[in-house]
Design a protein around this motif. Structure first.
Motif, PDB file in Angstrom:
ATOM      1  N   LYS A 119       0.776  -1.113   0.004  1.00 22.02           N
ATOM      2  CA  LYS A 119      -0.061   0.181   0.137  1.00 22.02           C
ATOM      3  C   LYS A 119       0.660   1.196  -0.030  1.00 22.02           C
ATOM      4  CE  LYS A 119      -4.514  -1.870   1.528  1.00 22.02           C
ATOM      5  NZ  LYS A 119      -5.636  -1.597   2.287  1.00 22.02           N
ATOM      6  N   GLU A 120       0.680   2.149   1.129  1.00 24.72           N
ATOM      7  CA  GLU A 120       1.526   3.337   1.060  1.00 24.72           C
ATOM      8  C   GLU A 120       3.042   3.234   1.055  1.00 24.72           C
ATOM      9  OE1 GLU A 120       0.329   2.694   5.452  1.00 24.72           O
ATOM     10  OE2 GLU A 120      -0.504   2.144   3.388  1.00 24.72           O
ATOM     11  N   ILE A 121       3.341   2.065   1.332  1.00 28.17           N
ATOM     12  CA  ILE A 121       5.111   1.708   1.331  1.00 28.17           C
ATOM     13  C   ILE A 121       5.522   2.034  -0.142  1.00 28.17           C
ATOM     14  CG2 ILE A 121       6.735   0.329   1.614  1.00 28.17           C
ATOM     15  CD1 ILE A 121       5.209  -1.243   3.808  1.00 28.17           C
ATOM     16  N   PHE A 122       4.702   2.013  -1.180  1.00 27.42           N
ATOM     17  CA  PHE A 122       5.377   2.351  -2.305  1.00 27.42           C
ATOM     18  C   PHE A 122       5.542   3.624  -2.525  1.00 27.42           C
ATOM     19  CE2 PHE A 122       2.552  -1.297  -3.788  1.00 27.42           C
ATOM     20  CZ  PHE A 122       3.557  -2.303  -4.297  1.00 27.42           C
ATOM     21  N   SER A 123       4.698   4.563  -2.297  1.00 28.69           N
ATOM     22  CA  SER A 123       5.076   5.868  -2.311  1.00 28.69           C
ATOM     23  C   SER A 123       5.876   6.508  -1.096  1.00 28.69           C
ATOM     24  CB  SER A 123       3.839   6.611  -2.181  1.00 28.69           C
ATOM     25  OG  SER A 123       3.106   6.381  -0.959  1.00 28.69           O
ATOM     26  N   ILE A 124       6.227   6.005  -0.152  1.00 26.32           N
ATOM     27  CA  ILE A 124       7.263   6.307   0.931  1.00 26.32           C
ATOM     28  C   ILE A 124       8.561   5.873   0.442  1.00 26.32           C
ATOM     29  CG2 ILE A 124       8.021   5.734   3.335  1.00 26.32           C
ATOM     30  CD1 ILE A 124       5.054   5.271   4.138  1.00 26.32           C
ATOM     31  N   GLU A 125       8.659   4.519  -0.100  1.00 34.04           N
ATOM     32  CA  GLU A 125      10.042   4.259  -0.505  1.00 34.04           C
ATOM     33  C   GLU A 125      10.393   4.464  -1.956  1.00 34.04           C
ATOM     34  OE1 GLU A 125      12.421   2.337   1.377  1.00 34.04           O
ATOM     35  OE2 GLU A 125      11.539   2.297   3.137  1.00 34.04           O
ATOM     36  N   GLY A 126       9.301   4.591  -2.943  1.00 35.39           N
ATOM     37  CA  GLY A 126       9.714   4.897  -4.295  1.00 35.39           C
ATOM     38  C   GLY A 126      10.571   6.123  -4.530  1.00 35.39           C
ATOM     39  N   PRO A 127      10.350   7.254  -3.886  1.00 32.50           N
ATOM     40  CA  PRO A 127      11.291   8.318  -4.500  1.00 32.50           C
ATOM     41  C   PRO A 127      12.745   8.033  -3.792  1.00 32.50           C
ATOM     42  CG  PRO A 127       9.393   9.167  -3.730  1.00 32.50           C
ATOM     43  CD  PRO A 127       9.180   7.823  -3.493  1.00 32.50           C
ATOM     44  N   HIS A 128      12.786   7.471  -2.576  1.00 34.76           N
ATOM     45  CA  HIS A 128      14.103   7.289  -1.935  1.00 34.76           C
ATOM     46  C   HIS A 128      14.848   6.234  -2.474  1.00 34.76           C
ATOM     47  CE1 HIS A 128      17.183   6.777   1.268  1.00 34.76           C
ATOM     48  NE2 HIS A 128      16.582   5.303   1.366  1.00 34.76           N
ATOM     49  N   VAL A 129      14.270   5.087  -3.073  1.00 36.68           N
ATOM     50  CA  VAL A 129      14.851   3.888  -3.590  1.00 36.68           C
ATOM     51  C   VAL A 129      14.990   4.172  -5.166  1.00 36.68           C
ATOM     52  CG1 VAL A 129      14.731   1.506  -4.296  1.00 36.68           C
ATOM     53  CG2 VAL A 129      13.952   2.353  -1.884  1.00 36.68           C
ATOM     54  N   LEU A 130      14.265   4.572  -5.838  1.00 33.24           N
ATOM     55  CA  LEU A 130      14.283   4.709  -7.423  1.00 33.24           C
ATOM     56  C   LEU A 130      14.873   6.099  -7.734  1.00 33.24           C
ATOM     57  CD1 LEU A 130      11.135   2.735  -8.077  1.00 33.24           C
ATOM     58  CD2 LEU A 130      13.304   1.499  -7.967  1.00 33.24           C
ATOM     59  N   GLY A 131      14.613   7.096  -7.052  1.00 28.60           N
ATOM     60  CA  GLY A 131      14.939   8.496  -7.368  1.00 28.60           C
ATOM     61  C   GLY A 131      13.856   9.100  -8.385  1.00 28.60           C
ATOM     62  N   LYS A 132      14.207  10.202  -9.183  1.00 27.72           N
ATOM     63  CA  LYS A 132      13.508  10.695 -10.195  1.00 27.72           C
ATOM     64  C   LYS A 132      13.595  10.158 -11.434  1.00 27.72           C
ATOM     65  CE  LYS A 132      12.932  15.024  -7.503  1.00 27.72           C
ATOM     66  NZ  LYS A 132      13.213  16.562  -7.807  1.00 27.72           N
ATOM     67  N   PRO A 133      12.630  10.112 -12.315  1.00 31.64           N
ATOM     68  CA  PRO A 133      11.167  10.122 -12.311  1.00 31.64           C
ATOM     69  C   PRO A 133      10.584   8.908 -11.697  1.00 31.64           C
ATOM     70  CG  PRO A 133      11.785   9.847 -14.477  1.00 31.64           C
ATOM     71  CD  PRO A 133      13.227   9.747 -13.756  1.00 31.64           C
ATOM     72  N   LEU A 134      11.277   7.921 -11.912  1.00 32.50           N
ATOM     73  CA  LEU A 134      10.676   6.390 -11.805  1.00 32.50           C
ATOM     74  C   LEU A 134       9.980   6.309 -10.160  1.00 32.50           C
ATOM     75  CD1 LEU A 134      13.244   3.866 -13.159  1.00 32.50           C
ATOM     76  CD2 LEU A 134      10.905   4.690 -14.100  1.00 32.50           C
ATOM     77  N   GLY A 135      10.555   6.863  -9.189  1.00 30.17           N
ATOM     78  CA  GLY A 135      10.223   6.857  -7.905  1.00 30.17           C
ATOM     79  C   GLY A 135       8.990   7.480  -7.651  1.00 30.17           C
ATOM     80  N   TYR A 136       8.629   8.424  -8.373  1.00 34.96           N
ATOM     81  CA  TYR A 136       7.377   9.269  -8.481  1.00 34.96           C
ATOM     82  C   TYR A 136       6.370   8.566  -9.489  1.00 34.96           C
ATOM     83  CZ  TYR A 136       9.705  12.451  -5.633  1.00 34.96           C
ATOM     84  OH  TYR A 136      10.580  13.081  -4.591  1.00 34.96           O
ATOM     85  N   VAL A 137       6.637   7.959 -10.439  1.00 36.09           N
ATOM     86  CA  VAL A 137       5.870   7.434 -11.642  1.00 36.09           C
ATOM     87  C   VAL A 137       5.443   6.116 -11.277  1.00 36.09           C
ATOM     88  CG1 VAL A 137       5.674   6.460 -13.979  1.00 36.09           C
ATOM     89  CG2 VAL A 137       6.927   8.751 -13.215  1.00 36.09           C
TER      90      VAL A 137
END
Length: 303
Positions: A119-137
């Protein structure tokens, strides 16, 4: 004819992975228990730096394919080109951040084990782990797949979970209630106390001392979604009331440098101890001697 089935477990990390957490330990405990009863048990997981492509650990055959995020694609390829999954009688999939959508590619019986939905872990960890832009897309796409695709693909698959909260999450997400089966963790506690494989990975830390001052302990992998940063941000207010308070942060993880910088910026170097890994007996001693155990994680399979 075989007396007991040949079982394949699919989980993104195996017990030797440097980032193996509580879910991986529990998964391994189940596999090891089945192997001890005579089952032929195999686990497919992602590899890590320096890992072997395959090895046997306490009766469990470990097969590593690629890395954490490439393993699902390589497993699909192995099935489509060599019918890899057809070598097993039963397949147990750990449902987590990435699903293999196994009912699409095999007719073998599939069971699912779910510690908790991301669930919300995707949006919490995404930017930190994947960076921009993938972490937000990617996080919104992952949430859509989790809520709209998973329940359809797995609607006839039994799903085992360990807590009432995760069971209700699964039902609310769209999985049929009659297919979500609750069973309690009963192996990991014994394993963690007695198993040299697991306790041997720990590094005793002499910095942990019993004190007469107020003591808080937080234990877990240091990932952003574990919420330790929120606990650190609360420490200045706690310190106003209890100037000598000490927070022990037990565990390691990729978010540790950020947490240490945050602690230093809030002038908490004298109040926060980053203990790293500790051995099992020391961990239980620390919990029993502390005034407060805090679990600030945004999502866990508790209750």
């Amino acid at each position: 004819m075989k007396d007991k089935p040949n079982v394949l477990f699919i989980w993104n990390k195996d017990i030797r992975h440097p980032d193996a957490g509580g879910g991986t330990i529990e998964f391994f405990a189940i596999m090891k228990s089945l192997a001890a009863k005579g089952f032929d048990v195999t686990q497919v997981s992602g590899g890590f730096s320096g890992s072997k492509s395959s090895e046997k650990i306490e009766g469990v055959s470990i097969v590593r394919m690629g890395k954490l995020f490439t393993m699902p694609f390589l497993l699909w390829k192995a099935q489509l080109t060599h019918h890899f999954l057809d070598n097993f009688d039963v397949i147990v999939e750990g449902l987590g951040y990435v699903s293999l959508l196994l009912p699409f590619i095999t007719r073998k019986p599939v069971l699912v084990v779910c510690q908790h939905l991301p669930k919300e872990i995707f949006s919490i960890e995404g930017p930190h782990v994947l960076g921009k832009p993938l972490g937000y897309v990617l996080p919104p796409i992952a949430r859509f797949v989790e809520s709209a695709i998973f329940p359809v693909v797995y609607k006839r698959v039994p799903i085992f979970t360990f807590s009432e909260s995760t069971k209700e999450d699964l039902v609310e997400t769209g999985f049929p209630r009659e297919n979500v089966l609750l069973f309690r963790n009963a192996l990991a506690g014994m394993t963690m106390r007695n198993d040299p494989l697991i306790s041997g990975n720990a590094v005793p830390n002499a910095a942990i001392l019993k004190r007469s001052t107020p003591t808080i302990v937080c234990i877990g992998r240091l990932r952003k979604y574990k919420g330790v940063q929120d606990l650190i941000k609360a420490m200045p207010k706690i310190k106003q009331e209890f100037p000598r308070v000490t927070l022990y942060i037990v565990g390691k993880g990729e978010y540790e440098p950020q947490l240490k910088r945050l602690s230093h910026s809030l002038d908490l170097d004298e109040n926060i101890v980053f203990s790293g890994f500790v051995d099992v007996s020391e961990k239980f001693d620390l919990i029993s001697s502390s005034n407060l155990l805090v679990m600030p994680s945004y999502r866990e399979g508790f209750a």
